[in-house]
Design a protein around this motif. Structure first.
Motif, PDB file in Angstrom:
ATOM      1  N   GLN A  36       0.797  -1.227   0.000  1.00 38.20           N
ATOM      2  CA  GLN A  36       0.000   0.000   0.000  1.00 38.20           C
ATOM      3  C   GLN A  36       0.834   1.284   0.000  1.00 38.20           C
ATOM      4  O   GLN A  36       0.286   2.367   0.209  1.00 38.20           O
TER       5      GLN A  36
ATOM      6  N   GLN B 160      -1.794  12.821  10.701  1.00 33.11           N
ATOM      7  CA  GLN B 160      -2.955  13.380  10.003  1.00 33.11           C
ATOM      8  C   GLN B 160      -2.653  14.831   9.657  1.00 33.11           C
ATOM      9  O   GLN B 160      -2.321  15.632  10.529  1.00 33.11           O
TER      10      GLN B 160
ATOM     11  N   ASN C  95      -7.469  16.098   5.281  1.00 34.15           N
ATOM     12  CA  ASN C  95      -7.764  14.725   5.691  1.00 34.15           C
ATOM     13  C   ASN C  95      -6.824  13.716   5.047  1.00 34.15           C
ATOM     14  O   ASN C  95      -7.220  12.628   4.647  1.00 34.15           O
TER      15      ASN C  95
ATOM     16  N   HIS D 283      -2.610   8.199   2.575  1.00 31.43           N
ATOM     17  CA  HIS D 283      -4.015   7.798   2.591  1.00 31.43           C
ATOM     18  C   HIS D 283      -4.913   9.034   2.540  1.00 31.43           C
ATOM     19  O   HIS D 283      -4.622  10.040   3.192  1.00 31.43           O
TER      20      HIS D 283
ATOM     21  N   ASN E 105      -8.799  10.889   3.041  1.00 28.34           N
ATOM     22  CA  ASN E 105      -9.978  10.858   3.917  1.00 28.34           C
ATOM     23  C   ASN E 105      -9.679  10.290   5.299  1.00 28.34           C
ATOM     24  O   ASN E 105     -10.565   9.728   5.953  1.00 28.34           O
ATOM     25  N   ASP E 106      -8.418  10.441   5.741  1.00 29.07           N
ATOM     26  CA  ASP E 106      -8.000   9.900   7.041  1.00 29.07           C
ATOM     27  C   ASP E 106      -8.361   8.423   7.186  1.00 29.07           C
ATOM     28  O   ASP E 106      -8.622   7.934   8.288  1.00 29.07           O
ATOM     29  N   ASP E 107      -8.382   7.722   6.075  1.00 27.28           N
ATOM     30  CA  ASP E 107      -8.742   6.303   6.057  1.00 27.28           C
ATOM     31  C   ASP E 107      -7.474   5.475   6.203  1.00 27.28           C
ATOM     32  O   ASP E 107      -6.650   5.402   5.282  1.00 27.28           O
ATOM     33  N   ARG E 108      -7.293   4.816   7.348  1.00 28.41           N
ATOM     34  CA  ARG E 108      -6.089   4.038   7.612  1.00 28.41           C
ATOM     35  C   ARG E 108      -6.061   2.736   6.827  1.00 28.41           C
ATOM     36  O   ARG E 108      -5.010   2.101   6.709  1.00 28.41           O
ATOM     37  N   SER E 109      -7.196   2.320   6.299  1.00 27.72           N
ATOM     38  CA  SER E 109      -7.274   1.031   5.624  1.00 27.72           C
ATOM     39  C   SER E 109      -6.686   1.108   4.220  1.00 27.72           C
ATOM     40  O   SER E 109      -6.375   2.179   3.700  1.00 27.72           O
ATOM     41  N   SER E 110      -6.583  -0.049   3.582  1.00 29.31           N
ATOM     42  CA  SER E 110      -6.066  -0.099   2.222  1.00 29.31           C
ATOM     43  C   SER E 110      -6.954   0.675   1.250  1.00 29.31           C
ATOM     44  O   SER E 110      -6.480   1.149   0.209  1.00 29.31           O
ATOM     45  N   ALA E 111      -8.239   0.819   1.587  1.00 27.32           N
ATOM     46  CA  ALA E 111      -9.159   1.544   0.699  1.00 27.32           C
ATOM     47  C   ALA E 111      -8.764   3.009   0.562  1.00 27.32           C
ATOM     48  O   ALA E 111      -9.051   3.647  -0.455  1.00 27.32           O
ATOM     49  N   GLY E 112      -8.111   3.565   1.582  1.00 28.99           N
ATOM     50  CA  GLY E 112      -7.733   4.973   1.532  1.00 28.99           C
ATOM     51  C   GLY E 112      -6.379   5.231   0.920  1.00 28.99           C
ATOM     52  O   GLY E 112      -6.012   6.382   0.658  1.00 28.99           O
TER      53      GLY E 112
END
Length: 373
Positions: A243, A296, A300, A345, A347-354
């Motif tokens: 990622q 962060q 975002n 990442h 949208n502050d999205d820690r997952s792989s989606a972000g």
């Protein structure tokens, strides 16, 4: 497409072989520095690479279309930028000023809004005549209003290194001091579009030179490690779940915050067996990020820094500035050699989606990774 000469192929293979000793999960693929192929013909992307050498565009010319802003609003942004240039303010000030006007007026030269007005606030920056900003006629003049903003900004010691929202608040004294931060990414794009990539210039200089490794660009970003080579890439065919990118540098190389922000995570990431063993070298297949930090930042955007050699130098909740040293390069966790694994990442999205590819993203900020052009 031109086929490489045999000697170039040999050199290419040699370089890939050299880089292949490093990565978070075993095999590595060299990423030769550049943008997404699909972005090569995008004028909005290309505009980020001039480092302001062409100067700001004339506000009286046809304005480009930028997101949700109309021609009149973008023309006001051009006036703000041109005024800053004429006052010999560095391009970081232009980004701050444009973002401030985006928050205060949506880049619209607002008159008296009646009951909806904040006291007697007027113009692009919602400056109040009763607070000494000037007469109503003066603050409704975009050049005058911009000049007053820059004049006040110049009086703030260290504004060039402050997070944008802090510098803007020191000028505006707003009831919503954190509101400016969300406009920084689009303000950066606007400055790039209206000033030949000036957001990629060294933010504290009026000479319009591209920010070098370790320097802060007008965008507010810097490379996280100096002298790196980009190794294993983002979601390659060999490693589709990778990622981020691996920045190959020596052990103990300082790691810097790529942008100002708040440290949201500091930890020793557990391996596949649930162990928190980050003070020793890792190995391929061990699992985990080792010693890691997440920050962060404005817009975002979250950045992640993995495989540090020791406990990071920062703590959760700490505010850091771009270029501040947060740790040192190591090879803890799922790693086979010293490097920084770096992720970006949205949208502050820690997952792989972000996660997005850091190489083109950082190039857009005017701070290419690994010395890319």
């Amino acid at each position: 497409m031109r086929v490489p000469r045999p000697r170039r192929i040999v050199l290419l293979v040699a370089l890939v072989a050299t880089l292949s000793v490093l990565c978070c999960a075993g095999s590595a693929t060299a990423v030769f520095l550049g943008f997404y192929n699909e972005s090569n013909n995008n004028s909005k992307v290309d505009s980020a690479f001039g480092c302001g050498k062409g100067g700001p565009i004339n506000p009286d010319t046809k304005m480009p279309s930028i997101r949700q802003y109309g021609a009149a609003q973008i023309r006001n942004a051009a006036i703000i930028i041109n005024t800053g240039s004429q006052l010999k303010m560095p391009p970081r000030a232009w980004v701050i000023a444009v973002a401030t006007a985006m928050q205060e007026s949506r880049l619209t030269n607002l008159g008296n809004l009646g009951s909806r007005n904040d006291h007697d606030s007027l113009g692009l920056f919602q400056q109040r005549p009763s607070s000494g900003w000037g007469t109503p006629t003066q603050v409704m003049d975009p050049v005058y209003a911009s000049t007053k903003f820059y004049d006040k900004l110049k009086t703030i010691a260290g504004w060039e290194r402050m997070p944008l929202t802090e510098a803007a608040q020191r000028v505006q004294i707003s009831a919503y001091p954190d509101a400016y931060a969300k406009h920084e990414p689009v303000a950066t794009q606007i400055v790039n579009e209206l000033a030949h990539g000036a957001a990629g210039a060294l933010g504290s200089s009026v000479t319009m030179v591209c920010a070098a490794a370790g320097q802060i660009a007008a965008s507010g970003w810097t490379v996280p490690v100096k002298g790196a080579v980009v190794g294993s890439g983002f979601r390659t065919a060999e490693r589709p779940t990778h990622q981020g990118v691996d920045l190959i540098v020596a052990r103990y190389t300082p790691i810097m915050a790529a942008a100002s922000g708040i440290v949201s995570k500091v930890k020793c990431d557990e391996d596949h067996q649930g162990r928190h063993t980050c003070d020793v070298d890792g190995y391929p297949g061990k699992g985990g990020c080792g010693w890691m930090v997440e920050i962060q930042s404005a817009g975002n955007i979250m950045t992640r820094y993995c495989h540090m050699v020791q406990r990071p130098f920062v703590r959760e909740g700490q505010q850091v500035t771009a270029g501040e040293v947060i740790g040192r390069v190591g090879t803890s966790g799922n790693s086979s050699g010293p490097h920084l694994h770096f992720e970006v990442h949205l949208n502050d999205d820690r997952s792989s989606a972000g996660a997005i590819n850091p190489v083109p993203f950082m190039k857009q900020q005017g701070v290419p990774l690994g010395g890319e052009g």
